[in-house]
Motif scaffolding. Structure first.
Motif, short mmCIF file in Angstrom:
data_model
loop_
_atom_site.label_atom_id
_atom_site.label_comp_id
_atom_site.label_asym_id
_atom_site.label_seq_id
_atom_site.Cartn_x
_atom_site.Cartn_y
_atom_site.Cartn_z
N PHE B 20 17.49 30.07 -12.52
CA PHE B 20 18.12 31.36 -12.56
C PHE B 20 17.05 32.51 -12.47
CE2 PHE B 20 20.56 28.55 -15.58
CZ PHE B 20 22.19 28.85 -14.70
N GLN B 337 30.09 34.43 -30.56
CA GLN B 337 30.32 35.01 -29.24
C GLN B 337 31.75 35.99 -29.51
OE1 GLN B 337 30.69 32.28 -26.17
NE2 GLN B 337 28.53 32.37 -25.86
N LEU B 341 28.60 39.19 -31.14
CA LEU B 341 27.85 40.00 -29.96
C LEU B 341 28.66 40.48 -29.17
CD1 LEU B 341 25.61 36.70 -29.07
CD2 LEU B 341 24.94 38.91 -30.15
N ALA B 342 28.46 41.54 -28.38
CA ALA B 342 29.21 41.91 -27.13
C ALA B 342 28.50 41.43 -26.06
CB ALA B 342 29.03 43.43 -27.25
N GLU B 344 29.24 41.18 -22.94
CA GLU B 344 29.01 41.92 -21.48
C GLU B 344 28.06 42.75 -21.57
OE1 GLU B 344 30.71 41.22 -18.38
OE2 GLU B 344 30.68 39.49 -19.66
N MET B 345 27.47 43.27 -23.00
CA MET B 345 26.20 44.18 -22.98
C MET B 345 24.87 43.63 -22.94
SD MET B 345 28.11 46.63 -25.84
CE MET B 345 27.66 48.31 -25.39
N GLU B 349 20.96 45.94 -26.02
CA GLU B 349 21.91 46.90 -26.71
C GLU B 349 22.52 45.76 -28.15
OE1 GLU B 349 23.81 50.19 -24.12
OE2 GLU B 349 24.30 48.14 -23.50
N GLU B 352 21.33 46.35 -31.41
CA GLU B 352 21.86 47.69 -32.07
C GLU B 352 23.28 47.66 -32.76
OE1 GLU B 352 19.65 50.40 -32.12
OE2 GLU B 352 18.32 49.17 -31.49
N LYS B 387 22.67 40.56 -19.56
CA LYS B 387 23.64 40.50 -20.31
C LYS B 387 23.07 39.24 -21.51
CE LYS B 387 27.13 41.55 -17.46
NZ LYS B 387 28.44 40.95 -16.54
#
Lengths: 326, 475
Positions: B20, B337, B341-342, B344-345, B349, B352, B387
């Motif tokens: 990756f 999940q 967490l977000a 896609e961010m 971030e 935060e 991400k």
């Protein structure tokens, strides 16, 4: 590379649309380009069209980033304009007071949809569409009723006095202060979304409201505020058209600006700076097709067909979003 | 009775490599999977276990290497429908269920042959399977409304439905209670005895040693060792898993900070809390957490744990009663999940996601904060702009835990904080929570993991159907 392909695709699609109306693509495109960027007049037209597109595009961006699929730019644009027209009749009706009123009018309309969503679970896409219909009827009622210019039978508001209008930069074009205001607004929204805590929380709520909630943020309030801000920007678009260009509000006031904010926002990648670019391109396209429609058959219909084709081409050829990791 | 059957083919991996970006997730892995064996794959979070399974399952295309059945055909890697047609079934670590569907509708997805024609919901088939497993699952329930343990069972049922030669389970026991684990092990043994290849990813060595016929260990994308289950011993496996640096760094080893033992950070009396469907989820007469205390609430999932946690944290309405949390509250939700967490961010971030009153958030500050937490909590992250979804499960959890603890909360509410984590990450999170308690925080630890409960809690309570008792792991 991608941009080049996109530009070629765009030209091909517009050419095909022109052929559909029986026009020569070469001539048509050159008329569009000179209408949009031909001298001071062309540029002026483009930038004047850009202002409301930029503001509604920003409004849509703010709401969608918060996960609120506001389809009601049109309604918020209208309610903003109407509150602006109401203030214009009072002794406080200077241009900045009118703009403030239009922002408040739009914010109230947006906040109503937001409130229905967070308190009653009414999906904002549904409520804003319904509010568009209501706003359109309210517009027809207001310009033949309480806001109708006194002493006339015309369905329109009283024309703004010159001191009530936004400053114009030149006597040869309509280019007005509102254009600058829209660009400043875009930079401010960009900063707000990317460099402030409330802006971050707005984006977080759009990405994962449950994570916002678990972090004990008030996701409902954040979404409501996002809808109010979104409505304010769309209302302000009505303000710059009213106090910057038309000076009156009639039944044709809305001109689809609110709806056009959606493709503008999408083309801008839901990024405030991107929306500056997309609203500029769109403004140019509108200015060009408006010029073309004066001489070509099809008239206004041509404008919408060419624009629609352009949007589809844009969305089709824009870089594919990265697939999410499993 | 199996004598007459042709022996099923074995599955061979040869030189599987997957990158990756600059990260080599799998580095030339060659393994044989023998029919009639339970083959456990061990390794730390981020060692490449899930990546390897996703390659075998056809969800990821390796950069090089091949997999084939011997005797038989090559496996079409990178083609999920092709590998599925070859009979490779996978139970994912994260649920692949449609929450709005009923259980039987989700199960039907695994068995539907074509998309045309009338839909026959396969009740008979799954009732038979359920009887065989000795499990109780309501086939008519809306899947999203089930507790995670039950959803996990649905995932396993889905994989068992098609009866292929290979079954992969990615940490299936993480959300199961002890007796459910025993049930599952019984089923896995039956499947093994019928000649299937069972590939199992797990974290708990004791569980693996109890069931695996063969054990392979991955570290940093490389196969570091393979051993038969009978020959394996815990120390050997641990050293394979951890490598040379077998000393686990931890933020513990700090002197105890004197704290006022009598000071409550949480007090609750006669509280009643409703669940999402309006049911009475929690009814507690009395609950208190003092500074320095780790109050454990054990119990099987779905007994009101989440509702209790959310009520304490202040994001779920309390219908009646008194609940007072003093000072700052930190919440480690049970599903990173969904609630933590977000995805896609970006990684930076996600650090935060917290309450904060600062208005301006400068990118340089965000990056510095992310870097310092990544260092302090030993999080494996290549690029903080990626991400957060690109991190392994354990490292995602560390993002949540570090974010919460770094806020120096007075009360920490943690729900299954080490679910799905390997033992060094588990140890790390446990030490971090202990340290926070020593430094004066009160901890409410809600867990379905008995080991965690015994090891971490200083006070033991149990939850059963929304009631908290002071004895018994109530089933």
């Amino acid at each position: 590379m991608g941009q080049v392909k996109l530009a070629i695709a765009l030209i091909i699609v517009i050419a095909l649309a022109l052929l559909g109306f029986g026009l020569s693509p070469a001539e048509g495109i050159s008329t569009i380009v000179s209408g949009a960027f031909g001298g001071e007049v062309g540029w002026g037209r483009t930038l004047v069209n850009m202002a409301p597109l930029l503001l509604t595009g920003l409004g849509i961006t703010v709401a969608w980033k918060a996960g609120m699929y506001n389809i009601g730019g049109e309604g918020q644009y209208i309610t903003g304009g109407l509150l602006g027209a109401a203030i214009a009749r009072t002794q406080f009706g200077g241009p900045w007071a009118i703009l403030l009123a239009t922002a408040i009018g739009g914010a109230l309309c947006g906040a109503l949809a937001g409130w229905l969503q967070v308190k009653r679970g009414v999906h904002v896409a549904i409520s804003t569409i319904l509010l568009n219909f209501i706003a359109l009827q309210a517009l027809a009622w207001a310009v033949t009723g309480p806001l109708q210019a006194p002493g006339t039978t015309a369905s329109q508001t009283e024309e703004l006095a010159p001191p009530q209008m936004l400053t114009r930069f030149s006597s040869r074009t309509d280019l007005h202060m509102g254009v600058l205001l829209a660009v400043v607004a875009a930079i401010m929204i960009w900063g707000y979304l990317n460099f402030t805590r409330p802006g971050f929380q707005l984006r977080l709520t759009g990405e994962n409201p449950r994570a916002a909630r678990a972090a004990r943020l008030n996701a409902d309030r954040i979404r409501l505020q996002a809808m109010a801000l979104s409505g304010a920007l769309c209302g302000l678009a009505g303000g710059v058209q009213f106090a910057g260009v038309s000076g009156v509000i009639d039944t044709g006031f809305n001109q689809q600006w609110g709806f056009l904010g959606i493709p503008v926002a999408l083309l801008g990648g839901l990024n405030a700076l991107g929306v500056i670019v997309s609203s500029f391109l769109f403004g140019g396209l509108m200015a060009g097709t408006q010029t073309l429609s004066r001489t070509a058959p099809g008239g206004d219909l041509l404008i919408f067909v060419v624009q629609g084709a352009a949007v589809l081409a844009f969305l089709f050829f824009q870089p594919k979003r990265e697939p999410t990791h499993a | 009775m199996f004598m007459a059957m042709p022996s099923p083919p074995k599955l061979t991996l040869q030189g599987i490599t997957k990158r990756f970006g600059s990260l080599v997730a799998l580095d030339g892995i060659s393994i044989e999977f023998i029919p009639g064996q339970i083959h456990a794959v061990l390794g730390e979070n981020g060692a490449g276990k899930s990546t390897l399974m996703n390659v075998i399952g056809g969800f990821l295309r390796p950069d090089s290497g091949a997999a084939r059945f011997e005797p038989g055909h090559e496996l079409p890697l990178g083609d999920p429908s092709g590998t599925r047609a070859a009979g490779i079934e996978m139970v994912h670590q994260h649920f692949m269920l449609i929450p709005e569907f009923t259980v039987i509708e989700n199960l039907a997805l695994a068995t539907i042959g074509s998309l045309s024609g009338p839909l026959d919901l396969p009740f008979d088939r799954f009732n038979t399977l359920l009887t065989k497993l000795g499990w109780e699952v309501d086939l008519h329930a809306r899947t999203g409304s089930l507790p995670v343990g039950a959803q996990q069972r649905v995932e396993i049922l889905k994989a068992l439905a098609t009866d292929g030669p290979v079954l992969i389970l990615d940490e299936p026991t993480a959300v199961l209670s002890e007796s459910e684990v025993n049930d599952l092990n019984r089923v896995l043994r039956e499947l093994r005895d019928s000649g299937k290849i069972v590939i199992l990813i797990a974290h708990k060595l004791a569980e693996v040693l109890a069931i695996a016929d063969w054990i392979s260990v991955l570290r940093n994308g490389k196969l570091v060792g393979s051993v038969s289950g009978a020959m394996a011993d815990e120390t050997q496996l641990k050293s394979w898993i951890l490598g040379d640096s077998s000393s686990i760094e931890s933020p513990a080893a700090q002197p105890t900070v004197a704290s006022d033992e009598s000071e409550f950070v949480l007090r609750a009396h006669d509280i009643f809390v409703r669940g999402d469907r309006g049911e009475e989820a929690v009814a507690i007469t009395s609950l208190g957490v003092k500074r320095g205390e780790i109050v454990g609430i054990g119990g099987v999932d779905g007994n009101g744990q989440v509702e209790l946690a959310e009520a304490v944290v202040g994001i779920r309405h309390i219908r009646s009663g008194q609940l007072r949390a003093i000072g700052k509250v930190g919440y480690i939700p049970q599903d990173r999940q969904v609630d933590g967490l977000a995805l896609e961010m970006s990684i930076k971030e996600n650090f935060e996601i917290k309450q904060d009153s600062d208005l301006v958030v400068l990118p340089s500050v965000v990056s510095a904060n992310a870097r310092s937490l990544i260092e302090k909590y030993n999080i494996k992250a290549n690029n903080i702009n990626n991400k957060v979804a690109s991190l392994s499960g354990g490292n995602q959890q560390k993002v949540v835990v570090s974010r919460v603890l770094e806020g120096k909360p007075d009360l920490i509410v943690a729900v299954n904080p080490t679910r799905g984590l390997d033992f060094s990450a588990t140890q790390f999170v446990h030490d971090a929570i202990r340290l926070a308690a020593r430094e004066g925080a009160g901890v409410l630890l809600i867990t379905a993991d008995r080991d965690e409960f015994r090891e971490l809690a200083t006070k033991f309570l149990y939850i059963d159907r929304g009631n908290v008792h002071d004895q018994g792991w109530v089933r």
